[in-house]
Design an enzyme around this catalytic site. Structure first.
Site, PDB file in Angstrom:
ATOM      1  N   GLU A  28      61.537 -37.741  76.347  1.00 42.91           N
ATOM      2  CA  GLU A  28      62.234 -36.543  76.830  1.00 42.91           C
ATOM      3  C   GLU A  28      61.549 -36.054  78.107  1.00 42.91           C
ATOM      4  O   GLU A  28      60.341 -35.789  78.094  1.00 42.91           O
ATOM      5  CB  GLU A  28      62.174 -35.431  75.770  1.00 42.91           C
ATOM      6  CG  GLU A  28      62.854 -34.144  76.244  1.00 42.91           C
ATOM      7  CD  GLU A  28      62.721 -32.981  75.253  1.00 42.91           C
ATOM      8  OE1 GLU A  28      61.621 -32.790  74.691  1.00 42.91           O
ATOM      9  OE2 GLU A  28      63.711 -32.270  75.051  1.00 42.91           O
ATOM     10  N   ARG A  55      64.828 -26.710  79.775  1.00 42.33           N
ATOM     11  CA  ARG A  55      64.884 -25.579  78.855  1.00 42.33           C
ATOM     12  C   ARG A  55      64.697 -24.258  79.600  1.00 42.33           C
ATOM     13  O   ARG A  55      63.685 -24.071  80.284  1.00 42.33           O
ATOM     14  CB  ARG A  55      63.780 -25.785  77.823  1.00 42.33           C
ATOM     15  CG  ARG A  55      63.856 -24.961  76.606  1.00 42.33           C
ATOM     16  CD  ARG A  55      64.826 -25.426  75.537  1.00 42.33           C
ATOM     17  NE  ARG A  55      64.474 -26.617  74.798  1.00 42.33           N
ATOM     18  CZ  ARG A  55      65.357 -27.573  74.492  1.00 42.33           C
ATOM     19  NH1 ARG A  55      66.622 -27.483  74.885  1.00 42.33           N
ATOM     20  NH2 ARG A  55      65.000 -28.625  73.798  1.00 42.33           N
ATOM     21  N   SER A 245      40.847 -31.109  56.969  1.00 43.56           N
ATOM     22  CA  SER A 245      40.623 -32.018  55.846  1.00 43.56           C
ATOM     23  C   SER A 245      40.668 -33.480  56.273  1.00 43.56           C
ATOM     24  O   SER A 245      41.416 -33.870  57.168  1.00 43.56           O
ATOM     25  CB  SER A 245      41.696 -31.782  54.794  1.00 43.56           C
ATOM     26  OG  SER A 245      41.665 -32.831  53.869  1.00 43.56           O
ATOM     27  N   THR A 290      42.406 -27.741  46.904  1.00 41.99           N
ATOM     28  CA  THR A 290      41.114 -27.311  47.432  1.00 41.99           C
ATOM     29  C   THR A 290      41.065 -25.794  47.579  1.00 41.99           C
ATOM     30  O   THR A 290      41.997 -25.094  47.138  1.00 41.99           O
ATOM     31  CB  THR A 290      40.777 -28.084  48.731  1.00 41.99           C
ATOM     32  OG1 THR A 290      39.433 -27.780  49.097  1.00 41.99           O
ATOM     33  CG2 THR A 290      41.696 -27.704  49.878  1.00 41.99           C
ATOM     34  N   LYS A 294      41.775 -23.860  43.503  1.00 38.95           N
ATOM     35  CA  LYS A 294      41.392 -24.730  42.385  1.00 38.95           C
ATOM     36  C   LYS A 294      41.486 -24.054  41.012  1.00 38.95           C
ATOM     37  O   LYS A 294      41.797 -24.698  40.025  1.00 38.95           O
ATOM     38  CB  LYS A 294      39.960 -25.235  42.575  1.00 38.95           C
ATOM     39  CG  LYS A 294      39.841 -26.286  43.656  1.00 38.95           C
ATOM     40  CD  LYS A 294      38.443 -26.850  43.713  1.00 38.95           C
ATOM     41  CE  LYS A 294      38.336 -27.791  44.900  1.00 38.95           C
ATOM     42  NZ  LYS A 294      37.042 -28.443  44.981  1.00 38.95           N
ATOM     43  N   ASP A 330      36.101 -33.622  40.654  1.00 43.06           N
ATOM     44  CA  ASP A 330      34.894 -33.168  41.372  1.00 43.06           C
ATOM     45  C   ASP A 330      33.643 -33.377  40.525  1.00 43.06           C
ATOM     46  O   ASP A 330      32.616 -33.836  41.007  1.00 43.06           O
ATOM     47  CB  ASP A 330      34.974 -31.659  41.662  1.00 43.06           C
ATOM     48  CG  ASP A 330      35.890 -31.348  42.829  1.00 43.06           C
ATOM     49  OD1 ASP A 330      36.079 -32.208  43.695  1.00 43.06           O
ATOM     50  OD2 ASP A 330      36.422 -30.209  42.867  1.00 43.06           O
ATOM     51  N   ALA A 358      33.228 -25.008  42.659  1.00 44.26           N
ATOM     52  CA  ALA A 358      32.464 -26.251  42.767  1.00 44.26           C
ATOM     53  C   ALA A 358      31.236 -26.180  41.867  1.00 44.26           C
ATOM     54  O   ALA A 358      30.898 -27.142  41.174  1.00 44.26           O
ATOM     55  CB  ALA A 358      32.062 -26.483  44.212  1.00 44.26           C
ATOM     56  N   GLY A 462      26.907 -35.151  51.077  1.00 38.35           N
ATOM     57  CA  GLY A 462      28.161 -34.941  50.342  1.00 38.35           C
ATOM     58  C   GLY A 462      29.161 -36.085  50.442  1.00 38.35           C
ATOM     59  O   GLY A 462      30.246 -36.002  49.875  1.00 38.35           O
ATOM     60  N   GLN A 473      41.089 -39.612  42.314  1.00 35.83           N
ATOM     61  CA  GLN A 473      42.384 -38.984  42.515  1.00 35.83           C
ATOM     62  C   GLN A 473      43.445 -40.052  42.807  1.00 35.83           C
ATOM     63  O   GLN A 473      44.505 -40.095  42.177  1.00 35.83           O
ATOM     64  CB  GLN A 473      42.232 -38.133  43.783  1.00 35.83           C
ATOM     65  CG  GLN A 473      42.904 -36.862  43.801  1.00 35.83           C
ATOM     66  CD  GLN A 473      42.302 -35.930  44.850  1.00 35.83           C
ATOM     67  OE1 GLN A 473      42.231 -36.254  46.032  1.00 35.83           O
ATOM     68  NE2 GLN A 473      41.904 -34.768  44.404  1.00 35.83           N
TER      69      GLN A 473
HETATM   70  P1  ATR Z   1      34.373 -23.131  45.695  1.00 39.50           P
HETATM   71  O1  ATR Z   1      35.566 -23.292  44.848  1.00 39.50           O
HETATM   72  O2  ATR Z   1      34.296 -24.116  46.812  1.00 39.50           O
HETATM   73  O3  ATR Z   1      33.087 -23.122  44.953  1.00 39.50           O
HETATM   74  P2  ATR Z   1      34.378 -20.230  45.892  1.00 39.50           P
HETATM   75  O4  ATR Z   1      34.855 -20.118  44.502  1.00 39.50           O
HETATM   76  O5  ATR Z   1      34.955 -19.370  46.943  1.00 39.50           O
HETATM   77  O6  ATR Z   1      34.571 -21.720  46.456  1.00 39.50           O
HETATM   78  O7  ATR Z   1      32.780 -20.060  45.852  1.00 39.50           O
HETATM   79  C1  ATR Z   1      32.013 -20.068  47.000  1.00 39.50           C
HETATM   80  C2  ATR Z   1      30.547 -19.946  46.603  1.00 39.50           C
HETATM   81  O8  ATR Z   1      29.778 -20.035  47.802  1.00 39.50           O
HETATM   82  C3  ATR Z   1      30.208 -18.618  45.977  1.00 39.50           C
HETATM   83  O9  ATR Z   1      29.144 -18.822  45.078  1.00 39.50           O
HETATM   84  C4  ATR Z   1      29.753 -17.793  47.184  1.00 39.50           C
HETATM   85  O10 ATR Z   1      28.866 -16.744  46.869  1.00 39.50           O
HETATM   86  P3  ATR Z   1      29.417 -15.305  46.405  1.00 39.50           P
HETATM   87  O11 ATR Z   1      29.757 -15.445  44.956  1.00 39.50           O
HETATM   88  O12 ATR Z   1      28.283 -14.400  46.652  1.00 39.50           O
HETATM   89  O13 ATR Z   1      30.612 -15.015  47.262  1.00 39.50           O
HETATM   90  C5  ATR Z   1      29.020 -18.846  47.954  1.00 39.50           C
HETATM   91  N1  ATR Z   1      28.912 -18.511  49.358  1.00 39.50           N
HETATM   92  C6  ATR Z   1      29.879 -18.582  50.268  1.00 39.50           C
HETATM   93  N2  ATR Z   1      29.433 -18.186  51.466  1.00 39.50           N
HETATM   94  C7  ATR Z   1      28.145 -17.856  51.311  1.00 39.50           C
HETATM   95  C8  ATR Z   1      27.117 -17.389  52.182  1.00 39.50           C
HETATM   96  N3  ATR Z   1      27.337 -17.182  53.478  1.00 39.50           N
HETATM   97  N4  ATR Z   1      25.889 -17.195  51.674  1.00 39.50           N
HETATM   98  C9  ATR Z   1      25.650 -17.401  50.369  1.00 39.50           C
HETATM   99  N5  ATR Z   1      26.571 -17.834  49.483  1.00 39.50           N
HETATM  100  C10 ATR Z   1      27.801 -18.075  49.958  1.00 39.50           C
END
Ligand code: ATR
Length: 502
Positions: A28, A55, A245, A290, A294, A330, A358, A462, A473
């Site tokens: 185009e 356009r 991702s 994700t 989850k 996981d 996680a 990781g 999966q």
């Molecule tokens: P996931 O499913 O990937 O575990 P989540 O349920 O949002 O994601 O959990 C993120 C985790 O990372 C939590 O334990 C969060 O701590 P809080 O419970 O205090 O929120 C932790 N986390 C994320 N960012 C952080 C940061 N900057 N410093 C410390 N802990 C962090």
């Protein structure tokens, strides 16, 4: 696949036409991007069929001159033999609209663009546009939610599968339709499945002619759009955000490697309930799930695998004869990586940083293997609750340097791209000889792992956990062994490419 040329000079445009012809079926030329287009040069020696488009600003283009000049340009393009000419729906019907009358061999695309939304009355728009001298109808809207794509798919299906629409007297005309914007990208990729006459991909990053346009290379090399057809099964990643991702790279490559006719899409989902309901009709065969969905997806599924039920979080969904079943890969993946490195985990003292989804999956797996688990989290209350639920210990965050475990695992996103210069724990928490495992894989060498190495720890990145959870999966979806070697190669390639770009 059509590549739009958005160069702003004739010279550049000529060069880009040659480049684009390596990948595109149709090119185009966006005449509105070139202040003084030299049509004769641009259309001579064209390597592929050309769509001439100019356009106006009112339809999202760059042409803001008089309408007569714009129309003259299109007329000229038609006279010079352009295979297609794109005419905006609101130009049609103008008495002196010459390109339509003197179209010669050119096919006329009547186009409609909506930069605000995907309206509900798409059928009416199609009916109106096809009830003209159009050869092809183009309807392009904006997705404000991922479910807006469904309206476009439905329209395409009605036009293409039924052949004739009841409500359009001159129906049956080919339709180009997709949604713009990041949320509309899946409609660009699935265009061949639903029978859109064309889909558009840019020549390169930065050369997009509309919001949400992927590059032609990404369309061809990641999503293999030339192999997508009506029978192609759909898989995808539910998350928010999803744009970084690696899933699409590895799963699409794995499908191709095994000759499976399927495509894996990133699905940025804000309203999970609406999404799960709405997408049932697409018969998606499987999802990865994700952050942040989850745990939230659990009550929306038809059934759960026992492990996912115990963990209370799902990262994999399998469509079993219309029933959405949840799994968790996981936990198994993390445990596999740890066991491969450390051997039997029974009695090992493990400290987990974090208390989210996680952490829950990994702590659960460790407990099952007989490890002695301690949780440490920024928000202590969350650690306490999870520890109570799983029957393990928790400590205050300030005490993390006092814990003398055999393995320390970061389950948070701290250290992940783009904020890569932070570690979730102070270096004093890292003792010589300790195993330190970071589930972050983007980058592989996180700040935590660098400090751990400096302090004489053994480190685990990781990559393998990510690889193993994706492979399991894939196996749940396809009942075929995942091509692990290929998947690992792709993950490494993507990560090193991103690190180089960053
Ligand atoms: P996931 O499913 O990937 O575990 P989540 O349920 O949002 O994601 O959990 C993120 C985790 O990372 C939590 O334990 C969060 O701590 P809080 O419970 O205090 O929120 C932790 N986390 C994320 N960012 C952080 C940061 N900057 N410093 C410390 N802990 C962090």
């Amino acid at each position: 696949l059509c590549i739009p040329i958005t160069a702003n000079t004739n010279e550049k445009a000529l060069k880009e036409i040659q480049e684009a012809s390596q990948l595109a079926d149709v090119i185009e030329i966006r005449l509105d991007y070139i202040p003084h287009p030299d049509l004769e040069r641009l259309l001579n020696h064209r390597p592929k069929p050309i769509i001439a488009t100019c356009r106006p600003t009112r339809e999202g283009g760059k042409f803001d001159g008089p309408e007569e000049v714009r129309i003259k340009l299109l007329e000229q393009a038609v006279e010079l033999g352009a295979e297609f000419v794109d005419i905006e729906h609101d130009s049609v019907g103008a008495e002196d609209f010459q390109p339509l009358q003197k179209r010669g061999k050119a096919k006329v695309i009547i186009s409609y663009h909506n930069f605000k939304e995907t309206p509900a009355n798409l059928r009416d728009i199609y009916a109106r546009l096809s009830d003209s001298t159009a050869d092809i109808v183009k309807i392009v809207t904006t997705a404000n939610d991922i479910t807006d794509n469904l309206k476009i798919f439905q329209l395409l299906e009605e036009v293409n599968r039924r052949g004739v629409l009841q409500y359009a007297p001159t129906a049956g005309k080919p339709l180009i339709a997709f949604c713009m914007g990041e949320l509309g990208q899946i409609s660009r990729i699935l265009a061949p499945k639903y029978g859109s006459y064309l889909t558009f991909g840019s020549l390169d990053v930065g050369k997009e002619s509309a919001p949400g346009q992927l590059t032609a290379r990404e369309m061809l090399e990641v999503y293999h759009i030339n192999e997508i057809n009506r029978e192609t099964s759909i898989y995808g990643l539910i998350g928010n955000p999803v744009s970084h991702s690696l899933g699409p790279y590895i799963h699409n490559a794995a499908f191709r490697e095994l000759g499976i006719n399927a495509v894996y899409l990133p699905l940025k989902v804000e309203n999970l309930r609406e999404f799960v309901q709405g997408f049932k009709g697409l018969k998606v065969q499987g999802y990865s799930v994700t952050i942040p969905h989850k745990e939230a997806i659990v009550p929306l599924l038809d059934g759960l695998d026992p492990l996912a039920r115990e963990i209370g979080a799902v990262n994999t969904v399998v469509n079993k004869a219309g029933k959405l079943m949840g799994y968790n890969t996981d936990s198994t993946a993390a445990l596999r990586e740890l066991e491969e490195a450390m051997g039997d985990l029974k009695g090992k003292r493990a400290t987990l940083i974090g208390a989210g989804g996680a952490a829950r999956a990994i702590a659960f797996g460790l407990k099952k293997k007989g490890a002695d688990v301690t949780l440490v989290n920024r928000t202590e209350d969350r650690a306490r609750r999870l520890a109570q639920e799983l029957g393990c210990r928790y400590r205050r965050f300030e005490d993390v340097t006092k814990i003398d475990g055999e393995v320390l695992i970061n389950t948070t996103s701290v250290g992940m791209y783009p904020k890569t210069d932070v570690s979730p724990v102070p270096p004093e928490a890292l003792k010589p000889g300790m195993w330190v495992f970071d589930i972050v894989y983007n980058p592989l060498q996180t700040c935590l792992l660098k400090e751990a190495e400096e302090r004489g720890c053994h480190t685990l990145d990781g990559l393998r956990m990510f690889l193993y959870q994706a492979a399991q999966q894939f196996e749940l979806w396809t009942a075929r062994p995942a091509p692990l070697g290929l998947m690992e190669k792709i993950i490494r390639k993507c990560i090193s490419y991103r690190e180089a770009v960053a």
